[in-house]
Design a protein around this motif. Structure first.
Motif, PDB file in Angstrom:
ATOM      1  N   THR A  88      39.849  54.818  77.688  1.00  0.00           N
ATOM      2  CA  THR A  88      38.807  55.501  76.762  1.00  0.00           C
ATOM      3  C   THR A  88      38.941  56.908  76.248  1.00  0.00           C
ATOM      4  O   THR A  88      38.083  56.962  75.156  1.00  0.00           O
ATOM      5  N   ALA A  89      39.793  57.443  76.599  1.00  0.00           N
ATOM      6  CA  ALA A  89      40.151  58.545  75.856  1.00  0.00           C
ATOM      7  C   ALA A  89      40.530  58.563  74.405  1.00  0.00           C
ATOM      8  O   ALA A  89      40.126  59.214  73.583  1.00  0.00           O
ATOM      9  N   ALA A  90      41.390  57.537  74.278  1.00  0.00           N
ATOM     10  CA  ALA A  90      42.021  57.133  72.716  1.00  0.00           C
ATOM     11  C   ALA A  90      40.546  56.551  72.113  1.00  0.00           C
ATOM     12  O   ALA A  90      40.491  56.976  70.933  1.00  0.00           O
ATOM     13  N   PHE A  91      39.780  55.777  72.610  1.00  0.00           N
ATOM     14  CA  PHE A  91      38.823  55.187  71.904  1.00  0.00           C
ATOM     15  C   PHE A  91      37.753  56.415  71.553  1.00  0.00           C
ATOM     16  O   PHE A  91      37.280  56.469  70.341  1.00  0.00           O
ATOM     17  N   LEU A  99      29.210  59.515  66.737  1.00  0.00           N
ATOM     18  CA  LEU A  99      28.443  60.137  67.530  1.00  0.00           C
ATOM     19  C   LEU A  99      27.482  60.938  67.148  1.00  0.00           C
ATOM     20  O   LEU A  99      26.393  60.905  67.578  1.00  0.00           O
ATOM     21  N   GLY A 100      27.934  61.576  66.025  1.00  0.00           N
ATOM     22  CA  GLY A 100      26.689  62.609  65.262  1.00  0.00           C
ATOM     23  C   GLY A 100      26.831  63.988  65.969  1.00  0.00           C
ATOM     24  O   GLY A 100      27.529  64.130  66.978  1.00  0.00           O
ATOM     25  N   PRO A 101      26.261  64.892  65.474  1.00  0.00           N
ATOM     26  CA  PRO A 101      26.109  66.179  66.102  1.00  0.00           C
ATOM     27  C   PRO A 101      25.321  66.430  67.100  1.00  0.00           C
ATOM     28  O   PRO A 101      24.306  65.695  67.437  1.00  0.00           O
ATOM     29  N   GLY A 102      25.741  67.682  67.837  1.00  0.00           N
ATOM     30  CA  GLY A 102      24.856  68.083  69.048  1.00  0.00           C
ATOM     31  C   GLY A 102      25.565  67.556  70.284  1.00  0.00           C
ATOM     32  O   GLY A 102      26.253  66.474  70.471  1.00  0.00           O
ATOM     33  N   ARG A 103      25.324  68.539  71.225  1.00  0.00           N
ATOM     34  CA  ARG A 103      26.175  68.165  72.696  1.00  0.00           C
ATOM     35  C   ARG A 103      25.453  67.010  73.374  1.00  0.00           C
ATOM     36  O   ARG A 103      26.122  66.176  74.043  1.00  0.00           O
ATOM     37  N   ALA A 104      23.987  66.851  73.163  1.00  0.00           N
ATOM     38  CA  ALA A 104      23.424  65.776  74.068  1.00  0.00           C
ATOM     39  C   ALA A 104      23.760  64.642  73.511  1.00  0.00           C
ATOM     40  O   ALA A 104      23.919  63.467  74.225  1.00  0.00           O
ATOM     41  N   ARG A 105      23.844  64.423  72.036  1.00  0.00           N
ATOM     42  CA  ARG A 105      24.284  63.047  71.700  1.00  0.00           C
ATOM     43  C   ARG A 105      25.739  62.639  71.887  1.00  0.00           C
ATOM     44  O   ARG A 105      25.904  61.623  72.195  1.00  0.00           O
ATOM     45  N   ARG A 106      26.638  63.928  71.823  1.00  0.00           N
ATOM     46  CA  ARG A 106      27.779  63.548  72.402  1.00  0.00           C
ATOM     47  C   ARG A 106      28.128  63.418  73.596  1.00  0.00           C
ATOM     48  O   ARG A 106      28.936  62.435  74.251  1.00  0.00           O
ATOM     49  N   PHE A 107      27.293  63.813  74.398  1.00  0.00           N
ATOM     50  CA  PHE A 107      27.285  63.516  76.056  1.00  0.00           C
ATOM     51  C   PHE A 107      27.026  62.174  76.217  1.00  0.00           C
ATOM     52  O   PHE A 107      27.534  61.500  76.998  1.00  0.00           O
ATOM     53  N   GLY A 109      26.726  59.671  73.958  1.00  0.00           N
ATOM     54  CA  GLY A 109      27.620  58.561  73.235  1.00  0.00           C
ATOM     55  C   GLY A 109      29.074  58.515  74.187  1.00  0.00           C
ATOM     56  O   GLY A 109      29.569  57.595  74.023  1.00  0.00           O
ATOM     57  N   ALA A 110      29.493  59.637  74.628  1.00  0.00           N
ATOM     58  CA  ALA A 110      30.716  59.470  75.505  1.00  0.00           C
ATOM     59  C   ALA A 110      30.605  58.547  76.631  1.00  0.00           C
ATOM     60  O   ALA A 110      31.450  57.635  76.920  1.00  0.00           O
ATOM     61  N   HIS A 111      29.389  58.291  77.230  1.00  0.00           N
ATOM     62  CA  HIS A 111      29.085  57.406  78.395  1.00  0.00           C
ATOM     63  C   HIS A 111      29.025  56.001  77.927  1.00  0.00           C
ATOM     64  O   HIS A 111      29.383  55.139  78.635  1.00  0.00           O
ATOM     65  N   LEU A 112      28.448  55.985  76.422  1.00  0.00           N
ATOM     66  CA  LEU A 112      28.505  54.556  76.071  1.00  0.00           C
ATOM     67  C   LEU A 112      29.914  53.762  75.267  1.00  0.00           C
ATOM     68  O   LEU A 112      29.909  52.794  74.797  1.00  0.00           O
ATOM     69  N   ALA A 133      26.184  51.277  63.826  1.00  0.00           N
ATOM     70  CA  ALA A 133      26.783  50.263  64.514  1.00  0.00           C
ATOM     71  C   ALA A 133      27.086  50.623  66.071  1.00  0.00           C
ATOM     72  O   ALA A 133      26.805  50.212  67.056  1.00  0.00           O
ATOM     73  N   PHE A 134      27.615  51.891  66.287  1.00  0.00           N
ATOM     74  CA  PHE A 134      27.826  52.472  67.547  1.00  0.00           C
ATOM     75  C   PHE A 134      26.642  52.564  68.477  1.00  0.00           C
ATOM     76  O   PHE A 134      26.664  52.121  69.416  1.00  0.00           O
ATOM     77  N   TRP A 135      25.701  53.134  67.837  1.00  0.00           N
ATOM     78  CA  TRP A 135      24.419  53.450  68.695  1.00  0.00           C
ATOM     79  C   TRP A 135      23.795  52.295  68.971  1.00  0.00           C
ATOM     80  O   TRP A 135      23.289  51.920  69.918  1.00  0.00           O
ATOM     81  N   ILE A 136      23.515  51.329  68.120  1.00  0.00           N
ATOM     82  CA  ILE A 136      22.795  50.077  68.256  1.00  0.00           C
ATOM     83  C   ILE A 136      23.530  49.358  69.381  1.00  0.00           C
ATOM     84  O   ILE A 136      22.996  48.445  70.145  1.00  0.00           O
ATOM     85  N   SER A 137      25.008  49.171  69.098  1.00  0.00           N
ATOM     86  CA  SER A 137      25.547  48.148  69.872  1.00  0.00           C
ATOM     87  C   SER A 137      25.712  48.857  71.459  1.00  0.00           C
ATOM     88  O   SER A 137      25.544  48.377  72.441  1.00  0.00           O
ATOM     89  N   GLY A 138      25.905  50.407  71.434  1.00  0.00           N
ATOM     90  CA  GLY A 138      25.983  51.016  72.551  1.00  0.00           C
ATOM     91  C   GLY A 138      24.796  50.857  73.600  1.00  0.00           C
ATOM     92  O   GLY A 138      24.978  50.655  74.828  1.00  0.00           O
ATOM     93  N   LEU A 139      23.774  51.324  72.982  1.00  0.00           N
ATOM     94  CA  LEU A 139      22.434  51.470  73.870  1.00  0.00           C
ATOM     95  C   LEU A 139      22.041  49.892  74.309  1.00  0.00           C
ATOM     96  O   LEU A 139      21.658  49.813  75.299  1.00  0.00           O
TER      97      LEU A 139
END
Length: 233
Positions: A88-91, A99-107, A109-112, A133-139
């Protein structure tokens, strides 16, 4: 103009929700299988549930539970999960811009980041659609996976031998459907993906689940950087 933009955004979100639902359905089915396998093997209900919330990686979870049920200790289970999750490091690098800007969003997003969310996002044609697509599918995937695991864990051994239902084929089938369009459109992707897939298939009978996917990243060695504009031929 704003009305047109809102209409376009709504249409895009609707189509992404429709496409994501296929991945969510497969995730729920496999989640039920994981929860049932773990509890039927003798683990308490809370173990697969908490693992799914904190680890959130199907292949790593199946492998870790397999180690525990085979008599291995927690350290061996954790080591197995960490090894399988290194891919998942490569992914994460591939979808970082989605993921978009912001530490909270990236934190968050990394889990998703999973095989499915990365494939779904990268299959989109432009950055805006990739982010949605990332956020809709991920959440949605996170929610459905955990609900499926909870349902399977509560069912326990009532489902019997989950392997006979072919539940393990749901995720690969959906993932293949996601990546095939991109492979058809991009020769550079095929040059990396096909040797990687061949290596994964060859290793599948002889290594633990999840390791073939990790080894398939060797196909990235065949990736060629595009020539800079004006570079000499």
């Amino acid at each position: 103009m704003r009305s047109v933009q809102r209409t376009t955004a709504a249409g895009t979100s609707t189509s992404l929700l429709r496409d994501s639902s296929l991945v969510w359905a497969a995730s729920g089915v496999v989640g039920v299988s994981f929860g049932a396998v773990a509890v039927a093997g003798g683990l308490p209900v809370w173990v697969p549930v908490v693992m799914s919330l904190l680890v959130y990686a199907a292949s790593a979870q199946f492998s870790a539970v397999g180690v525990l049920l085979a008599g291995g200790g927690p350290a061996a289970a954790v080591a197995t999960g960490l090894l399988l999750n290194t891919r998942t490091a490569a992914f994460s690098l591939a979808v970082a811009e989605s993921l978009g800007p912001g530490r909270a969003r990236r934190f968050l997003g990394a889990h998703l980041v999973t095989d499915e969310t990365a494939a779904f996002a990268l299959a989109q044609p432009d950055p805006v659609r990739r982010r949605r697509a990332f956020w809709i599918s991920g959440l949605g995937l996170f929610a459905v996976w955990n609900l499926g695991v909870l349902a399977g864990a509560l069912a326990g051994g009532a489902l019997g031998d989950t392997a006979r239902y072919g539940l393990d084929t749901a995720f690969p089938a959906v993932l293949a459907a996601l990546v095939l369009p991109a492979l058809r459109a991009e020769p550079a992707l095929r040059r990396c993906a096909l040797p990687g897939a061949a290596l994964a298939l060859a290793l599948t009978p002889v290594v633990p689940a999840g390791v073939p996917v990790l080894c398939a990243l060797a196909g990235l060695a065949l990736h060629r950087r595009p020539a800079a504009p004006g570079a000499a031929a």
